[in-house]
Scaffold this active site. Sequence first.
Site: not given
Length: 266
Positions: A58-59, A62
């Site tokens: 997820h990170e 980004h």
Amino acid sequence: MTTAATRRSDRRISPVFIGIVAVTAVTGWATWTGFAEQPGLAAFLFVTAAWIVSLCLHEYAHARTALHSGDISIGAKGYLTLNPLAYTHALLSIVLPVIFVIMGGIGLPGGAVFIERSRIKGRWRHSLISAAGPLTNVLFAIVCTAPFWLGALDGVPDPFRYALAFLALLQITAAILNFLPVPGLDGYGVIEPWLSHNIRRQVEPFAPFGLLAVFAVLFIPSVNAAFFDAIYWILGGLGIDDVERYCGQNLYRFWGDVNEYCTVDR
């Protein structure tokens, strides 16, 4: 290309992440084969490790999207190594989400990586950077539920099937919560570039409290029931029935009362 500004060492996969993936693989194998004497413990370790992997991805999503959008400082911050210890909000990104999974069985959104937004031009790019994280959870949920909606469960042991069902529930809750247009969450980050400067300035002070506000609202019984009804409806549409979802959560909480219905073949 923006990636040319990053050193190879900035993009080398962290041994920490590799170790988490290894734990996921080993505990997944133990859950599948029944190698462990306590299938609940194996499922707990498997789901927790897989959940941490999804948080790292997820990170990373980004960060990678920000890199290709113009923020060439991302590599030096260590975000491209998938090392959970490199995130600016390790407590929000990893520790709290894991605690919430253990305590309540809900996918808590993680804290975003620090992105130098001034380096990025174009509202669509800013929106895509914010959307990249929760879209990763959506993709993870699709992978977890694929055996269910493809009808490919023949030969899959019950404990592993239940663990996948619970892991899918976590991914879906994380995606939905993250996409809420609440200050401090990715959903607000998607629409923020399209808001006027005055609105953004007025909303900015509330960003640190957005997530707390969401969970406070979720404590309202009627809202909580509606939220999880929506989650269960989505799971049903993806082929996961109530028994698989319930037994997955029951198996994960191996320290509690074990429902005998979940320990036998249906």
